[in-house]
Design an enzyme around this catalytic site. Sequence first.
Site, PDB file in Angstrom:
ATOM      1  N   HIS A 142       0.898  -1.300   0.248  1.00 14.10           N
ATOM      2  CA  HIS A 142       0.040  -0.074   0.029  1.00 14.10           C
ATOM      3  C   HIS A 142       0.943   1.177  -0.103  1.00 14.10           C
ATOM      4  CE1 HIS A 142      -3.203   2.815   0.584  1.00 14.10           C
ATOM      5  NE2 HIS A 142      -3.210   2.943   2.064  1.00 14.10           N
TER       6      HIS A 142
ATOM      7  N   SER B 122     -36.397  -6.370  -9.404  1.00 20.58           N
ATOM      8  CA  SER B 122     -38.010  -6.358 -10.057  1.00 20.58           C
ATOM      9  C   SER B 122     -37.619  -4.976 -10.889  1.00 20.58           C
ATOM     10  CB  SER B 122     -38.995  -6.101  -9.261  1.00 20.58           C
ATOM     11  OG  SER B 122     -38.879  -4.933  -8.690  1.00 20.58           O
TER      12      SER B 122
HETATM   13  P1  NAD Z   1      -2.288  -7.268   9.309  1.00 19.01           P
HETATM   14  O1  NAD Z   1      -2.749  -6.270  10.558  1.00 19.01           O
HETATM   15  O2  NAD Z   1      -3.182  -8.193   9.028  1.00 19.01           O
HETATM   16  O3  NAD Z   1      -1.009  -7.740   9.969  1.00 19.01           O
HETATM   17  C1  NAD Z   1       0.008  -7.053  10.635  1.00 19.01           C
HETATM   18  C2  NAD Z   1       1.088  -7.816  11.204  1.00 19.01           C
HETATM   19  O4  NAD Z   1       2.106  -7.250  11.640  1.00 19.01           O
HETATM   20  C3  NAD Z   1       0.744  -9.073  12.061  1.00 19.01           C
HETATM   21  O5  NAD Z   1       1.475  -9.930  11.813  1.00 19.01           O
HETATM   22  C4  NAD Z   1       1.210  -8.468  13.570  1.00 19.01           C
HETATM   23  O6  NAD Z   1       1.546  -9.391  14.451  1.00 19.01           O
HETATM   24  C5  NAD Z   1       2.344  -7.549  12.945  1.00 19.01           C
HETATM   25  N1  NAD Z   1       2.509  -6.452  13.913  1.00 19.01           N
HETATM   26  C6  NAD Z   1       1.721  -5.687  14.575  1.00 19.01           C
HETATM   27  N2  NAD Z   1       2.384  -4.532  15.300  1.00 19.01           N
HETATM   28  C7  NAD Z   1       3.598  -4.719  14.988  1.00 19.01           C
HETATM   29  C8  NAD Z   1       4.865  -4.361  15.539  1.00 19.01           C
HETATM   30  N3  NAD Z   1       4.809  -3.366  16.291  1.00 19.01           N
HETATM   31  N4  NAD Z   1       6.177  -4.746  15.027  1.00 19.01           N
HETATM   32  C9  NAD Z   1       6.238  -5.843  14.338  1.00 19.01           C
HETATM   33  N5  NAD Z   1       5.050  -6.429  13.660  1.00 19.01           N
HETATM   34  C10 NAD Z   1       3.752  -6.107  14.008  1.00 19.01           C
HETATM   35  O7  NAD Z   1      -1.997  -6.270   8.312  1.00 19.01           O
HETATM   36  P2  NAD Z   1      -2.346  -6.621   6.821  1.00 19.01           P
HETATM   37  O8  NAD Z   1      -3.860  -6.176   6.585  1.00 19.01           O
HETATM   38  O9  NAD Z   1      -1.785  -7.709   6.262  1.00 19.01           O
HETATM   39  O10 NAD Z   1      -1.626  -5.298   6.136  1.00 19.01           O
HETATM   40  C11 NAD Z   1      -0.270  -5.280   5.851  1.00 19.01           C
HETATM   41  C12 NAD Z   1      -0.111  -4.351   4.580  1.00 19.01           C
HETATM   42  O11 NAD Z   1      -0.665  -4.608   3.491  1.00 19.01           O
HETATM   43  C13 NAD Z   1      -0.392  -2.863   4.804  1.00 19.01           C
HETATM   44  O12 NAD Z   1       0.232  -1.919   4.140  1.00 19.01           O
HETATM   45  C14 NAD Z   1      -1.952  -2.818   4.238  1.00 19.01           C
HETATM   46  O13 NAD Z   1      -2.356  -1.755   3.813  1.00 19.01           O
HETATM   47  C15 NAD Z   1      -1.555  -3.948   2.850  1.00 19.01           C
HETATM   48  N6  NAD Z   1      -2.770  -4.652   2.508  1.00 19.01           N
HETATM   49  C16 NAD Z   1      -3.574  -5.320   2.915  1.00 19.01           C
HETATM   50  C17 NAD Z   1      -4.709  -5.914   2.530  1.00 19.01           C
HETATM   51  C18 NAD Z   1      -5.732  -6.703   3.266  1.00 19.01           C
HETATM   52  O14 NAD Z   1      -6.562  -7.031   2.523  1.00 19.01           O
HETATM   53  N7  NAD Z   1      -5.655  -6.879   4.442  1.00 19.01           N
HETATM   54  C19 NAD Z   1      -4.701  -5.740   0.922  1.00 19.01           C
HETATM   55  C20 NAD Z   1      -3.897  -4.907   0.484  1.00 19.01           C
HETATM   56  C21 NAD Z   1      -2.791  -4.461   1.003  1.00 19.01           C
END
Ligand code: NAD
Length: 329
Positions: free
Chosen positions: A107, A251
Amino acid sequence: MKIYYENDADLNLLQGKKVAVIGYGSQGHAHALNLHDSGVDVVVGLYPNSKSWEKAKESGLTVKTNAQAAAEADLIMMLVPDLVQPNVFEEDVLPNLQKGNVLAFSHGFNIHYSQIEPPDSVDIIMIAPKGPGHLVRRQYTEGRGVPCLIAIQQDATGQAKEFALAYAQGIGGTKAGVIETTFREETETDLFGEQAVLCGGVMELMRAGFETLVDAGYKQEVAYFECLHEMKLIVDLIYEGGMAGMYYSVSDTAEFGGLTRGPRVVNEESRMAMQEILAEIQTGTFATEWVLENQAKSPRFKALRRELAETEMEAVGAQLRSMMSWIKK
Ligand code: NAD
Ligand code: MG
């Protein structure tokens, strides 16, 4: 518009290189497992007491601290929550970045709004699957993929785009198709879509419809069914067949009423509000507001959440859902 498929990407570019996936949440687990299964040398970066540590190890992945994973890797994909990324970048990643490394995101927010400012000596790329992590993983295991966006913000190696395409191939994206965008376009359209339409406009529309019926003396339960509950049916039809497919299935009365009345609800004034919201995104006004809100420990955000939770609409919805055995608690 060019769409990139399997033949446009070369996964070999990642051979002999190490990829660090920082974070093991929705996207992190899917990227790490898919790349690993594609034969890429993957290390997952987590903070020491993370609950995900054992889970990633049990899935056969190597897990190290964020800093160690970043130090070992040639390509570092940042998949911790967007608000946490600037801190993780400064403390764990930046000190371990080497010239010619590739820094990747899913993102564009932190790069586009300068919350993360990497040195000139590294590539900055984006590979963003257009679906949640569990779908990215499931499609891959079934031999398919989820469409991805890629973007190049900085090309220090001269191969940034090839790296983005190779990564997209490693997670299955080139099986479905990959489209090139920019960090700016991805970030601004993502924010606009969620604010004006998905999580803002549509929500307020349902709430206003519910309140209009209730204020006119109709039963709350009936108003909830008509203005909120049935939204899923409509959205599922659009998802499968576009607006024409949806109108085909409802409809003629609904189609005629909708086509003639819809533009009176979302009218010129609404479109002007949309333009203002877009301008706030483009000028960084929204990003500043959101970053400051978090620094202030989210007083306004928490108040808004509380206010919504206390509405009659939400109470009625909870009661109606309890009558629906097929909805998971
Ligand atoms: P998420 O919240 O599902 O996962 C976050 C991970 O980071 C978890 O494993 C958590 O344990 C870890 N984490 C949390 N705080 C932390 C810290 N202080 N230090 C280290 N690790 C930590 O996040 P996500 O939804 O997978 O999003 C990740 C990226 O992907 C973001 O940039 C998001 O915008 C992007 N994105 C997400 C989606 C989606 O569908 N979820 C889709 C496209 C892009
Ligand atoms: Mg989005």
